[in-house]
Design a protein around this motif. Structure first.
Motif, PDB file in Angstrom:
ATOM      1  N   ALA A  37      22.399  12.850  54.178  1.00 27.68           N
ATOM      2  CA  ALA A  37      21.702  11.565  54.093  1.00 27.68           C
ATOM      3  C   ALA A  37      20.690  11.423  55.227  1.00 27.68           C
ATOM      4  O   ALA A  37      19.549  10.980  55.012  1.00 27.68           O
ATOM      5  CB  ALA A  37      22.715  10.424  54.135  1.00 27.68           C
ATOM      6  N   GLU A  40      17.666  13.765  54.317  1.00 29.02           N
ATOM      7  CA  GLU A  40      16.852  13.340  53.179  1.00 29.02           C
ATOM      8  C   GLU A  40      16.162  12.005  53.436  1.00 29.02           C
ATOM      9  O   GLU A  40      14.962  11.857  53.162  1.00 29.02           O
ATOM     10  CB  GLU A  40      17.731  13.242  51.930  1.00 29.02           C
ATOM     11  CG  GLU A  40      18.272  14.567  51.438  1.00 29.02           C
ATOM     12  CD  GLU A  40      17.220  15.398  50.732  1.00 29.02           C
ATOM     13  OE1 GLU A  40      16.123  14.869  50.442  1.00 29.02           O
ATOM     14  OE2 GLU A  40      17.493  16.582  50.470  1.00 29.02           O
ATOM     15  N   LEU A  41      16.893  11.029  53.918  1.00 27.54           N
ATOM     16  CA  LEU A  41      16.343   9.681  54.053  1.00 27.54           C
ATOM     17  C   LEU A  41      15.325   9.571  55.175  1.00 27.54           C
ATOM     18  O   LEU A  41      14.504   8.648  55.184  1.00 27.54           O
ATOM     19  CB  LEU A  41      17.482   8.678  54.263  1.00 27.54           C
ATOM     20  CG  LEU A  41      18.517   8.609  53.124  1.00 27.54           C
ATOM     21  CD1 LEU A  41      19.626   7.617  53.463  1.00 27.54           C
ATOM     22  CD2 LEU A  41      17.854   8.258  51.805  1.00 27.54           C
ATOM     23  N   PHE A 120      18.782   3.929  52.284  1.00 22.50           N
ATOM     24  CA  PHE A 120      18.685   4.261  50.858  1.00 22.50           C
ATOM     25  C   PHE A 120      17.709   3.328  50.163  1.00 22.50           C
ATOM     26  O   PHE A 120      16.855   3.759  49.384  1.00 22.50           O
ATOM     27  CB  PHE A 120      20.066   4.139  50.177  1.00 22.50           C
ATOM     28  CG  PHE A 120      20.912   5.372  50.235  1.00 22.50           C
ATOM     29  CD1 PHE A 120      20.637   6.452  49.416  1.00 22.50           C
ATOM     30  CD2 PHE A 120      21.993   5.456  51.092  1.00 22.50           C
ATOM     31  CE1 PHE A 120      21.425   7.593  49.446  1.00 22.50           C
ATOM     32  CE2 PHE A 120      22.786   6.591  51.134  1.00 22.50           C
ATOM     33  CZ  PHE A 120      22.504   7.661  50.310  1.00 22.50           C
ATOM     34  N   TYR A 123      14.070   3.935  51.234  1.00 24.57           N
ATOM     35  CA  TYR A 123      13.582   5.246  50.782  1.00 24.57           C
ATOM     36  C   TYR A 123      13.211   5.243  49.311  1.00 24.57           C
ATOM     37  O   TYR A 123      12.219   5.848  48.906  1.00 24.57           O
ATOM     38  CB  TYR A 123      14.668   6.300  51.045  1.00 24.57           C
ATOM     39  CG  TYR A 123      14.273   7.711  50.672  1.00 24.57           C
ATOM     40  CD1 TYR A 123      13.505   8.491  51.533  1.00 24.57           C
ATOM     41  CD2 TYR A 123      14.694   8.276  49.467  1.00 24.57           C
ATOM     42  CE1 TYR A 123      13.150   9.785  51.210  1.00 24.57           C
ATOM     43  CE2 TYR A 123      14.349   9.572  49.137  1.00 24.57           C
ATOM     44  CZ  TYR A 123      13.576  10.324  50.007  1.00 24.57           C
ATOM     45  OH  TYR A 123      13.225  11.613  49.667  1.00 24.57           O
ATOM     46  N   SER A 124      14.000   4.541  48.490  1.00 21.35           N
ATOM     47  CA  SER A 124      13.780   4.605  47.040  1.00 21.35           C
ATOM     48  C   SER A 124      13.468   3.259  46.411  1.00 21.35           C
ATOM     49  O   SER A 124      13.505   3.127  45.182  1.00 21.35           O
ATOM     50  CB  SER A 124      15.025   5.187  46.364  1.00 21.35           C
ATOM     51  OG  SER A 124      16.159   4.371  46.620  1.00 21.35           O
ATOM     52  N   TRP A 128      18.095   4.004  42.398  1.00 25.49           N
ATOM     53  CA  TRP A 128      18.929   5.176  42.631  1.00 25.49           C
ATOM     54  C   TRP A 128      18.635   6.199  41.537  1.00 25.49           C
ATOM     55  O   TRP A 128      18.936   5.972  40.371  1.00 25.49           O
ATOM     56  CB  TRP A 128      20.398   4.812  42.636  1.00 25.49           C
ATOM     57  CG  TRP A 128      20.810   3.607  43.431  1.00 25.49           C
ATOM     58  CD1 TRP A 128      21.757   2.701  43.072  1.00 25.49           C
ATOM     59  CD2 TRP A 128      20.346   3.195  44.708  1.00 25.49           C
ATOM     60  NE1 TRP A 128      21.905   1.746  44.046  1.00 25.49           N
ATOM     61  CE2 TRP A 128      21.050   2.019  45.061  1.00 25.49           C
ATOM     62  CE3 TRP A 128      19.392   3.683  45.604  1.00 25.49           C
ATOM     63  CZ2 TRP A 128      20.843   1.336  46.258  1.00 25.49           C
ATOM     64  CZ3 TRP A 128      19.171   3.008  46.790  1.00 25.49           C
ATOM     65  CH2 TRP A 128      19.890   1.864  47.119  1.00 25.49           C
ATOM     66  N   THR A 136      18.041  10.697  45.229  1.00 21.38           N
ATOM     67  CA  THR A 136      19.009  10.616  46.323  1.00 21.38           C
ATOM     68  C   THR A 136      20.421  11.035  45.904  1.00 21.38           C
ATOM     69  O   THR A 136      21.322  11.090  46.755  1.00 21.38           O
ATOM     70  CB  THR A 136      19.066   9.176  46.870  1.00 21.38           C
ATOM     71  OG1 THR A 136      19.188   8.247  45.771  1.00 21.38           O
ATOM     72  CG2 THR A 136      17.811   8.842  47.660  1.00 21.38           C
ATOM     73  N   ILE A 139      22.316  13.830  47.798  1.00 21.79           N
ATOM     74  CA  ILE A 139      22.941  13.580  49.099  1.00 21.79           C
ATOM     75  C   ILE A 139      24.462  13.680  48.979  1.00 21.79           C
ATOM     76  O   ILE A 139      25.143  14.095  49.917  1.00 21.79           O
ATOM     77  CB  ILE A 139      22.516  12.194  49.633  1.00 21.79           C
ATOM     78  CG1 ILE A 139      21.048  12.233  50.055  1.00 21.79           C
ATOM     79  CG2 ILE A 139      23.410  11.737  50.781  1.00 21.79           C
ATOM     80  CD1 ILE A 139      20.473  10.873  50.414  1.00 21.79           C
TER      81      ILE A 139
END
Length: 289
Positions: A37, A40-41, A120, A123-124, A128, A136, A139
């Motif tokens: 996480a 990626e984030l 989260f 980021y998106s 989701w 994501t 993750i």
């Protein structure tokens, strides 16, 4: 505090081992998936693939130290199945381990989601997704690289888990060259790191059915939907079935090529010196990215 301990303490070995495996596996997922996480984030600004590999290796070590004294720290259904085949645990205990590892992984994934919820969302934009530039779901669970077929992925998981199991058995084999008991979690964590550094390109080396399936189920319930099971040509079953097959193959290979060939005199020496070299009732570990 002593009164609380006496009230809640249990002598039921199934419950004790189940609670230990639950907490150890939770720690594994919290640190392991937490590192993914963070990578990626942050758009790879706060972590890289190498740091994720290291985090999963040390997450195995941390989880194993948490529960090794109670349950032996399997942390992985493939390991528990192998221990059942080696007659280290009975089938009832194996099922307890399976359930505890699954629940620990599920709760660990939930804690990662709560820990990084704002990240989260930013980021998106609150979407989701499983695929695309802002996906994501990866993750929490493994998904195949674009080049990887389902069948090559199955082979990947069988080979990686077999290699892991061979190394675990060697590290714990007092008739071979076992690691000192207190260092076993650390050494096995290094083996997990090695698996990631050499076999992580295809699908992120899940090598642990509970570590992959339980967080995947969490994402399905938390908003990613059933696409987590359809993605990658219904990839989800590969990191469940592959490690179980690989664990059995690794156990068979170690026993046939190493375990049964120890000199009789060496075995008798260890039996006489049981107080110093008593092997653990269970075995340590693992999982991965």
């Amino acid at each position: 505090m002593e009164m609380i301990k006496l009230k809640f303490r249990t002598n039921n070995c199934y419950l004790r081992c189940g609670l230990a495996e639950f907490l150890g596996t939770l720690i594994l997922i919290l640190f392991g998936c937490g590192s993914v996480a963070q990578m990626e984030l942050s758009g790879f600004a706060k972590a890289q693939f190498l740091s994720v590999n290291m985090a999963f290796g040390f997450a195995v070590t941390a989880g194993a130290y948490v529960c090794a004294g109670i349950s032996g720290a399997h942390l992985n259904p493939a390991v528990s199945l192998s221990m059942f085949l080696l007659q280290k645990i009975n089938w009832q205990m194996m099922l307890v381990y399976f359930l505890a590892q699954f629940l620990g992984s599920f709760v660990g994934a939930g804690l990662v989601f709560v820990l990084y919820f704002d990240a989260f969302y930013k980021y998106s934009d609150g979407n989701w997704t499983v695929n695309g530039s802002q996906a994501t779901a990866g993750i929490f669970a493994s998904y195949p690289s674009d080049h990887l077929s389902v069948y090559n992925g199955l082979t990947d998981q069988v080979i990686a888990t077999a290699a892991l199991m061979i190394c675990i058995l060697a590290i714990l084999d007092v008739d071979n060259n076992a690691a000192p008991q207190g260092l076993q979690p650390f050494v096995i964590g290094l083996i997990v790191l090695l698996v990631g550094l050499s076999m992580g390109f295809n699908c992120g080396y899940p090598i642990n059915p509970a570590r992959d399936l339980a967080p995947r189920l969490f994402t399905a319930l938390a908003g990613w939907g059933l696409e987590v099971f359809r993605a990658g040509d219904h990839w989800w079953w590969v990191p469940v079935v592959g490690p179980m097959i690989g664990g059995m193959i690794g156990t068979f290979l170690y026993e046939m090529l190493i375990g049964i060939h120890h000199p009789t005199q060496k075995r008798e020496t260890h039996e006489e010196d049981e107080g110093l070299h008593e092997p653990p009732d269970y075995v340590l570990v693992e999982s991965a990215a």
